[in-house]
Design a protein around this motif. Structure first.
Motif, PDB file in Angstrom:
ATOM      1  N   PHE A  84      73.203 -73.598 118.687  1.00 58.99           N
ATOM      2  CA  PHE A  84      74.324 -74.225 117.982  1.00 58.99           C
ATOM      3  C   PHE A  84      74.068 -74.203 116.478  1.00 58.99           C
ATOM      4  CE2 PHE A  84      76.743 -77.605 116.095  1.00 58.99           C
ATOM      5  CZ  PHE A  84      77.962 -77.561 116.742  1.00 58.99           C
ATOM      6  N   ARG A  85      72.885 -74.647 116.070  1.00 58.61           N
ATOM      7  CA  ARG A  85      72.580 -74.705 114.633  1.00 58.61           C
ATOM      8  C   ARG A  85      72.557 -73.309 114.014  1.00 58.61           C
ATOM      9  NH1 ARG A  85      68.668 -79.711 113.214  1.00 58.61           N
ATOM     10  NH2 ARG A  85      69.081 -80.994 115.037  1.00 58.61           N
ATOM     11  N   LEU A  86      71.920 -72.352 114.679  1.00 58.08           N
ATOM     12  CA  LEU A  86      71.878 -70.994 114.140  1.00 58.08           C
ATOM     13  C   LEU A  86      73.285 -70.431 113.972  1.00 58.08           C
ATOM     14  CD1 LEU A  86      68.821 -69.457 116.037  1.00 58.08           C
ATOM     15  CD2 LEU A  86      68.983 -69.920 113.576  1.00 58.08           C
ATOM     16  N   ALA A  87      74.154 -70.694 114.935  1.00 62.08           N
ATOM     17  CA  ALA A  87      75.537 -70.213 114.834  1.00 62.08           C
ATOM     18  C   ALA A  87      76.253 -70.870 113.657  1.00 62.08           C
ATOM     19  CB  ALA A  87      76.290 -70.476 116.134  1.00 62.08           C
ATOM     20  N   MET A  88      76.116 -72.189 113.524  1.00 67.53           N
ATOM     21  CA  MET A  88      76.795 -72.889 112.426  1.00 67.53           C
ATOM     22  C   MET A  88      76.303 -72.403 111.064  1.00 67.53           C
ATOM     23  SD  MET A  88      79.151 -74.877 113.581  1.00 67.53           S
ATOM     24  CE  MET A  88      79.460 -76.100 112.312  1.00 67.53           C
ATOM     25  N   TYR A  89      74.991 -72.223 110.923  1.00 66.60           N
ATOM     26  CA  TYR A  89      74.470 -71.734 109.642  1.00 66.60           C
ATOM     27  C   TYR A  89      74.888 -70.298 109.377  1.00 66.60           C
ATOM     28  CZ  TYR A  89      71.798 -75.988 108.786  1.00 66.60           C
ATOM     29  OH  TYR A  89      71.450 -77.291 108.537  1.00 66.60           O
ATOM     30  N   ALA A  90      74.998 -69.480 110.424  1.00 64.89           N
ATOM     31  CA  ALA A  90      75.453 -68.097 110.236  1.00 64.89           C
ATOM     32  C   ALA A  90      76.913 -68.076 109.782  1.00 64.89           C
ATOM     33  CB  ALA A  90      75.274 -67.299 111.529  1.00 64.89           C
ATOM     34  N   LYS A  92      78.377 -70.536 108.175  1.00 70.42           N
ATOM     35  CA  LYS A  92      78.346 -71.126 106.833  1.00 70.42           C
ATOM     36  C   LYS A  92      77.938 -70.079 105.792  1.00 70.42           C
ATOM     37  CE  LYS A  92      76.210 -75.045 104.413  1.00 70.42           C
ATOM     38  NZ  LYS A  92      77.323 -75.938 104.127  1.00 70.42           N
ATOM     39  N   ALA A  93      76.969 -69.234 106.141  1.00 73.56           N
ATOM     40  CA  ALA A  93      76.498 -68.186 105.234  1.00 73.56           C
ATOM     41  C   ALA A  93      77.398 -66.948 105.262  1.00 73.56           C
ATOM     42  CB  ALA A  93      75.069 -67.784 105.604  1.00 73.56           C
ATOM     43  N   LYS A  94      78.388 -66.972 106.144  1.00 72.93           N
ATOM     44  CA  LYS A  94      79.338 -65.868 106.317  1.00 72.93           C
ATOM     45  C   LYS A  94      78.654 -64.581 106.787  1.00 72.93           C
ATOM     46  CE  LYS A  94      82.676 -67.983 103.408  1.00 72.93           C
ATOM     47  NZ  LYS A  94      83.684 -67.951 102.449  1.00 72.93           N
ATOM     48  N   THR A  95      77.584 -64.745 107.552  1.00 71.83           N
ATOM     49  CA  THR A  95      76.924 -63.592 108.158  1.00 71.83           C
ATOM     50  C   THR A  95      77.386 -63.408 109.597  1.00 71.83           C
ATOM     51  OG1 THR A  95      75.004 -64.918 108.812  1.00 71.83           O
ATOM     52  CG2 THR A  95      74.881 -63.768 106.689  1.00 71.83           C
ATOM     53  N   ARG A  96      78.164 -64.339 110.092  1.00 71.74           N
ATOM     54  CA  ARG A  96      78.777 -64.244 111.416  1.00 71.74           C
ATOM     55  C   ARG A  96      80.283 -64.262 111.180  1.00 71.74           C
ATOM     56  NH1 ARG A  96      76.784 -67.683 116.688  1.00 71.74           N
ATOM     57  NH2 ARG A  96      78.100 -66.592 118.174  1.00 71.74           N
ATOM     58  N   GLU A  97      80.983 -63.306 111.772  1.00 77.27           N
ATOM     59  CA  GLU A  97      82.414 -63.115 111.514  1.00 77.27           C
ATOM     60  C   GLU A  97      83.295 -64.119 112.240  1.00 77.27           C
ATOM     61  OE1 GLU A  97      83.824 -60.824 109.417  1.00 77.27           O
ATOM     62  OE2 GLU A  97      81.772 -60.333 108.828  1.00 77.27           O
ATOM     63  N   ASN A  98      84.159 -64.763 111.542  1.00 76.49           N
ATOM     64  CA  ASN A  98      85.271 -65.558 112.031  1.00 76.49           C
ATOM     65  C   ASN A  98      85.704 -66.440 110.869  1.00 76.49           C
ATOM     66  OD1 ASN A  98      86.696 -68.009 113.138  1.00 76.49           O
ATOM     67  ND2 ASN A  98      86.618 -66.730 114.962  1.00 76.49           N
ATOM     68  N   ALA A  99      86.832 -66.132 110.301  1.00 76.18           N
ATOM     69  CA  ALA A  99      87.287 -66.827 109.095  1.00 76.18           C
ATOM     70  C   ALA A  99      87.456 -68.327 109.310  1.00 76.18           C
ATOM     71  CB  ALA A  99      88.587 -66.210 108.594  1.00 76.18           C
TER      72      ALA A  99
END
Length: 126
Positions: A84-90, A92-99
């Motif tokens: 969960f945390r890794l996804a949220m930080y990704a 937040k850093a915009k390294t994981r796609e979804n506007a």
């Protein structure tokens, strides 16, 4: 894809691991996953306030169903704390796609992300 990102993907599929007592992760592993994600270990291990997370999570459950049904939107009740945390930080850093998730995660600080993780990892699927 970094080792942390691969771990996160594997954890989503397996439902394994949690940072609570009895964690499947060693401090060294957590330090490595944090470094891979550009974080410090405390961002992945600081205890969150589940009550505060419940308050904040009202916005999340507008789209993410507690039943675990996805309907195109991934379930978050199955995620362990680290994933969960890794996804949220990704997001937040915009390294994981979804506007939408980038905007949503972008407004949360470390305390809020920890609180949301604490809350959502305690929920049972309805």
């Amino acid at each position: 894809m970094t080792r942390g990102a691969l771990l996160g993907a594997a954890l989503v599929l397996s439902g394994a691991g949690a940072l609570a007592e009895g964690s499947a992760y060693t401090p060294e592993e957590i330090a490595e996953y944090a470094a891979d994600a550009g974080l410090v270990p405390a961002q992945l291990t600081t205890a969150g306030d589940a009550e505060y997370g419940e308050y904040l999570g009202g916005e999340c459950t507008t789209c993410h169903q507690q039943s675990g049904d996805s309907n195109g939107i991934p379930a978050i009740v199955y995620l362990d704390d680290l994933t969960f945390r890794l996804a949220m930080y990704a997001y937040k850093a915009k390294t994981r796609e979804n506007a939408v998730m980038q905007m949503t995660a972008g407004k949360f600080g470390d305390e809020e992300i920890a609180a949301l993780a604490a809350y959502f990892t305690t929920l049972d699927v309805e």
